[in-house]
Scaffold this active site. Structure first.
Site, mmCIF file in Angstrom:
data_model
loop_
_atom_site.group_PDB
_atom_site.id
_atom_site.type_symbol
_atom_site.label_atom_id
_atom_site.label_comp_id
_atom_site.label_asym_id
_atom_site.label_seq_id
_atom_site.Cartn_x
_atom_site.Cartn_y
_atom_site.Cartn_z
ATOM 1 N N ALA A 5 0.832 -1.316 0.067
ATOM 2 C CA ALA A 5 -0.146 0.026 0.009
ATOM 3 C C ALA A 5 0.706 1.325 -0.014
ATOM 4 O O ALA A 5 0.239 2.338 -0.275
ATOM 5 C CB ALA A 5 -1.035 -0.092 1.143
ATOM 6 N N GLY A 6 2.083 1.111 0.146
ATOM 7 C CA GLY A 6 3.156 2.214 0.249
ATOM 8 C C GLY A 6 3.147 3.088 -1.017
ATOM 9 O O GLY A 6 2.881 2.321 -2.101
ATOM 10 N N ARG A 10 10.333 7.558 -3.172
ATOM 11 C CA ARG A 10 11.683 7.553 -3.655
ATOM 12 C C ARG A 10 11.982 7.146 -5.038
ATOM 13 O O ARG A 10 13.185 7.506 -5.610
ATOM 14 C CB ARG A 10 12.698 7.130 -2.611
ATOM 15 C CG ARG A 10 13.020 7.840 -1.520
ATOM 16 C CD ARG A 10 13.650 7.238 -0.276
ATOM 17 N NE ARG A 10 12.794 6.260 0.401
ATOM 18 C CZ ARG A 10 13.156 5.300 1.491
ATOM 19 N NH1 ARG A 10 14.551 5.266 1.858
ATOM 20 N NH2 ARG A 10 12.402 4.760 2.014
ATOM 21 N N GLY A 166 15.136 -0.433 10.060
ATOM 22 C CA GLY A 166 14.700 -0.710 11.634
ATOM 23 C C GLY A 166 16.027 -1.514 11.994
ATOM 24 O O GLY A 166 16.249 -2.454 11.635
ATOM 25 N N GLU A 182 13.078 2.016 14.473
ATOM 26 C CA GLU A 182 13.268 2.648 13.261
ATOM 27 C C GLU A 182 14.326 3.666 13.416
ATOM 28 O O GLU A 182 14.643 4.310 14.394
ATOM 29 C CB GLU A 182 12.099 3.401 12.809
ATOM 30 C CG GLU A 182 10.717 2.317 12.460
ATOM 31 C CD GLU A 182 11.110 1.354 11.467
ATOM 32 O OE1 GLU A 182 11.600 1.655 10.533
ATOM 33 O OE2 GLU A 182 11.168 0.327 11.853
ATOM 34 N N ARG A 360 8.068 -10.763 -35.300
ATOM 35 C CA ARG A 360 7.000 -10.281 -34.512
ATOM 36 C C ARG A 360 5.909 -11.451 -34.284
ATOM 37 O O ARG A 360 5.989 -12.554 -34.604
ATOM 38 C CB ARG A 360 6.297 -9.209 -35.363
ATOM 39 C CG ARG A 360 7.529 -8.091 -35.457
ATOM 40 C CD ARG A 360 7.127 -7.054 -36.527
ATOM 41 N NE ARG A 360 5.489 -6.559 -36.326
ATOM 42 C CZ ARG A 360 4.760 -6.064 -37.196
ATOM 43 N NH1 ARG A 360 5.148 -5.926 -38.399
ATOM 44 N NH2 ARG A 360 3.529 -5.787 -36.886
ATOM 45 N N ALA A 407 14.901 -13.191 -52.431
ATOM 46 C CA ALA A 407 15.384 -12.135 -51.765
ATOM 47 C C ALA A 407 14.612 -10.863 -52.162
ATOM 48 O O ALA A 407 13.858 -10.824 -52.948
ATOM 49 C CB ALA A 407 16.884 -11.669 -52.271
ATOM 50 N N ALA A 450 11.304 -13.209 -61.213
ATOM 51 C CA ALA A 450 12.115 -12.163 -60.214
ATOM 52 C C ALA A 450 11.298 -10.761 -60.538
ATOM 53 O O ALA A 450 10.948 -10.694 -61.871
ATOM 54 C CB ALA A 450 13.427 -11.894 -60.718
HETATM 55 C C1 UD1 Z 1 10.176 -0.849 7.065
HETATM 56 C C2 UD1 Z 1 10.261 -1.431 8.540
HETATM 57 C C3 UD1 Z 1 11.703 -1.424 8.848
HETATM 58 C C4 UD1 Z 1 12.397 -2.299 8.087
HETATM 59 C C5 UD1 Z 1 12.150 -1.766 6.792
HETATM 60 C C6 UD1 Z 1 12.619 -2.764 5.444
HETATM 61 C C7 UD1 Z 1 8.266 -0.563 9.796
HETATM 62 C C8 UD1 Z 1 7.823 0.257 10.793
HETATM 63 N N1 UD1 Z 1 9.623 -0.633 9.365
HETATM 64 O O1 UD1 Z 1 10.401 0.419 6.864
HETATM 65 O O2 UD1 Z 1 11.977 -1.797 10.166
HETATM 66 O O3 UD1 Z 1 13.937 -2.193 8.197
HETATM 67 O O4 UD1 Z 1 10.901 -1.973 6.323
HETATM 68 O O5 UD1 Z 1 12.849 -2.445 4.228
HETATM 69 O O6 UD1 Z 1 7.595 -1.605 9.461
HETATM 70 N N2 UD1 Z 1 3.420 -0.286 3.411
HETATM 71 C C9 UD1 Z 1 1.789 -0.582 3.490
HETATM 72 N N3 UD1 Z 1 1.196 0.540 4.152
HETATM 73 C C10 UD1 Z 1 1.841 1.633 4.586
HETATM 74 C C11 UD1 Z 1 3.278 1.701 4.698
HETATM 75 C C12 UD1 Z 1 4.107 0.744 4.009
HETATM 76 O O7 UD1 Z 1 1.492 -1.385 2.950
HETATM 77 O O8 UD1 Z 1 1.039 2.157 5.323
HETATM 78 C C13 UD1 Z 1 4.028 -1.428 2.718
HETATM 79 C C14 UD1 Z 1 4.831 -0.793 1.750
HETATM 80 O O9 UD1 Z 1 4.303 -0.666 0.356
HETATM 81 C C15 UD1 Z 1 6.078 -1.605 1.620
HETATM 82 C C16 UD1 Z 1 6.262 -2.101 3.167
HETATM 83 O O10 UD1 Z 1 5.271 -1.888 3.793
HETATM 84 O O11 UD1 Z 1 6.206 -2.670 0.702
HETATM 85 C C17 UD1 Z 1 7.508 -1.445 3.757
HETATM 86 O O12 UD1 Z 1 6.763 -0.061 3.779
HETATM 87 P P1 UD1 Z 1 8.360 1.080 3.610
HETATM 88 O O13 UD1 Z 1 7.637 2.408 3.467
HETATM 89 O O14 UD1 Z 1 9.054 0.798 2.743
HETATM 90 O O15 UD1 Z 1 8.875 0.962 5.107
HETATM 91 P P2 UD1 Z 1 10.346 1.319 5.672
HETATM 92 O O16 UD1 Z 1 9.977 2.946 6.185
HETATM 93 O O17 UD1 Z 1 11.537 0.868 4.752
HETATM 94 CA CA CA Z 2 11.411 -0.148 2.644
#
Ligand code: UD1
Ligand code: CA
Length: 540
Positions: A5-6, A10, A166, A182, A360, A407, A450
């Site tokens: 969901a993130g 970056r 973390g 974290e 293709r 050809a 040809a």
């Molecule tokens: C997270 C961990 C951290 C670990 C790192 C490894 C936590 C608090 N931290 O940090 O300890 O070292 O991953 O990469 O868990 N996601 C959701 N919903 C959200 C936020 C994130 O589904 O609200 C998903 C993201 O899509 C991703 C995963 O969770 O697949 C990790 O999220 P990300 O934001 O990358 O976490 P980090 O800050 O890297």
């Molecule tokens: Ca991450």
């Protein structure tokens, strides 16, 4: 549970992070493939950012997957909470359905849910952005979780530079995990820890449910941290242990494009190593890229600059490359594919393709067939032993066995509105520089001359000729280009020639001799000759 969901800020991309590709699969695809290898009862994928795209991708990968929406509360803890709620609902529904079909009664349960708490057993959680993580590693983690009777088991690794991750805080003596802190919340002392959380865990479902209930977001990022479940798990008397992987790349997450490239190269290196162990020759691993789902047989040789994508398969003894890109192509035994770009094509056993060929979709080349140099094919079936050796476009065509296409030929398949087929039989010999204006059929054993523009069918065994006859205009150069080197050369040739035949080719000399024999005269040199009978001058 696959957390997807993130936002992946970056990556700086319009494409959601988990849908970026690596080794021929999206990162979500890698995560769900690894998850499915555990044969879990449910797979839940948590989505929010670019929800529609990610949800559609998840369903395409596994139509049974439960797609869960995360609400506006941010953080990995919230993501897991949403997934657990959805799985609890599903579990209750399943139990209710089972009850309907049995004679059991639902008893009064003193305020608790009559169908139980919901999901139970082990819950495997993984982030959707760890492309090298495989099912075997998940299985090891799950086995350790069960063997040690843990409440929570975390997959960790040690990094030279742990910035951003973390940190794993262990209890002196037992080595149990007391907390995951974290980076942004960590003290200087904690930041010195090199062991990091990979975001891959196994939780006991009940421990997870209880732990999530009490989570807040009082931290540097204002998010609900999944990692905070550890404190409540320990407070409840459960053991939290880490499984330390000695393979950092295997558990490394992708946050930016640099990591995507680094891990992509590493995945490729591992894929090539696996195939080399299986008996594939990879001449230059540095310039050879093979997607994870590609299948290679023994004694396949991959030459430098080869990229094999998608569901490409290469059969025993075949050689691919150099400088060849194949996507979803089937290469037959002992075939050779040189400097070729192809997709959705089938190349038969002992066939040869290239150099410089473009295959293709829906090109099917029969055994011992040939698609040669500067040849483009599309939606075309080429029978066994048939050849399109040079400089041609063949699309929407069917060619029988053992035929040869001259050809520089083109199947003129498009009339501006519709596409039409060209059908060429077996043992046909079509002349160079033919235009097959489709729909048109060339029969078995037929020839074409040809330079023909073939607009009408050529019956089996016939010669099709379609071109204007040649006219030579005598003395044109000396009259109309007087004073040029060409005119001078022509004059020299005329003057120097014996009986005026200097510089003539054998055909013109023969005609001149015949003329002289008939007239008994030495005529003015005539270089006029209608095009010779095509039956005597054709060559394939
Ligand atoms: C997270 C961990 C951290 C670990 C790192 C490894 C936590 C608090 N931290 O940090 O300890 O070292 O991953 O990469 O868990 N996601 C959701 N919903 C959200 C936020 C994130 O589904 O609200 C998903 C993201 O899509 C991703 C995963 O969770 O697949 C990790 O999220 P990300 O934001 O990358 O976490 P980090 O800050 O890297
Ligand atoms: Ca991450």
């Amino acid at each position: 549970m696959v957390l997807a969901a993130g936002q992946g800020t970056r990556m700086k991309s319009a494409v959601p992070k988990v849908l970026h590709g690596i080794g021929g699969r999206t990162m979500l695809g890698h995560a769900m493939t690894a998850a499915r290898e555990l044969a879990p009862e449910h797979v839940a994928v948590v989505v929010r950012h670019e929800r529609e795209q990610v949800a559609a991708a998840a369903r395409e990968l596994d139509e049974a997957a439960l797609v869960v929406d995360q609400d506006e509360i941010p953080g990995t803890g919230r993501a897991v909470q949403c997934a657990l709620d959805a799985l609890d609902v599903r579990t209750h529904a399943t139990r209710a359905a089972d009850l309907v079909h049995s004679a059991d009664e639902v008893h009064d349960t003193d305020g608790a849910h009559p169908l139980g708490d919901g999901l139970d057993g082990a819950v495997v959680v993984l982030a959707g952005d760890i492309p090298l993580l495989d099912g075997a590693t998940l299985a090891e983690l799950l086995a350790a979780h069960h063997a040690d009777g843990n409440a929570v088991t975390v997959l960790t690794t040690e990094l030279a530079d742990a910035t951003g991750y973390g940190r794993i805080v262990r209890e002196p003596g037992t080595g149990d995990v007391t907390a995951i802190v974290e980076h942004k919340d960590a003290t200087a002392e904690q930041r010195a820890i090199r062991e990091i959380n990979s975001s891959v865990y196994v939780f006991d479902a009940a421990v997870l449910r209880r732990g999530l209930d009490g989570l807040g977001s009082d931290n540097a990022q204002g998010e609900v941290y999944l990692t905070d479940v550890i404190a409540s798990a320990r407070a409840g008397g459960g053991a939290v242990r880490a499984v330390l992987s000695d393979d950092p790349m295997l558990v490394e997450g992708v946050n930016d494009r640099q990591a995507l490239a680094t891990l992509g190269a590493e995945l490729n290196r591992r894929t090539l190593e696996r195939w080399m162990r299986e008996g594939v020759t990879v001449v230059d691993p540095a310039t050879t890229w093979v997607d994870v789902d590609v299948e290679l047989a023994r004694d396949v040789t991959l030459l430098p600059g080869t990229q094999l994508h998608g569901a490409t398969t290469v059969a025993e003894g075949a050689t691919v490359g150099p400088d060849t890109t194949l996507t979803d192509v089937e290469v037959g035994e002992r075939a050779s594919v040189v400097r070729t770009h192809g997709s959705l094509a089938v190349i038969g056993a002992d066939a040869t393709v290239g150099p410089f060929a473009y295959l293709r979709p829906n090109t099917v080349l029969g055994a011992r067939g040939k698609i040669g140099t500067f040849v483009e094919t599309k939606n075309t079936e080429i029978g066994e032993g048939s050849k399109i050796p040079h400089l041609s476009y063949v699309g929407d065509a069917t060619i029988g066995a053992e035929s040869n296409i001259g050809a520089a030929s083109v199947t003129v398949n498009y009339d501006g509105v519709h596409k039409h087929r060209t059908v060429i039989g077996s043992h046909a010999r079509t002349g160079a520089d033919n235009m097959f204006v489709a729909p048109v059929t060339i029969g078995d054993g037929a020839y074409t001359a040809a330079g023909s523009v073939v607009t009408r069918d050529v019956p089996a065994g016939a010669l099709g000729v379609s071109r204007p006859q040649q006219k030579n205009i005598d003395g044109w150069v000396e009259r109309r280009r007087a004073g040029t080197p060409a005119a001078e050369a022509a004059a020299r040739s005329r003057d120097e020639g014996d009986e005026g035949a200097g510089g003539l080719g054998p055909q013109a000399k023969r005609e001149l001799a015949e003329h002289n024999a008939l007239t008994g005269a030495i005529p003015k040199v005539s270089r006029t000759g209608d095009a010779a009978d095509p039956e005597s001058s054709e060559s394939a």
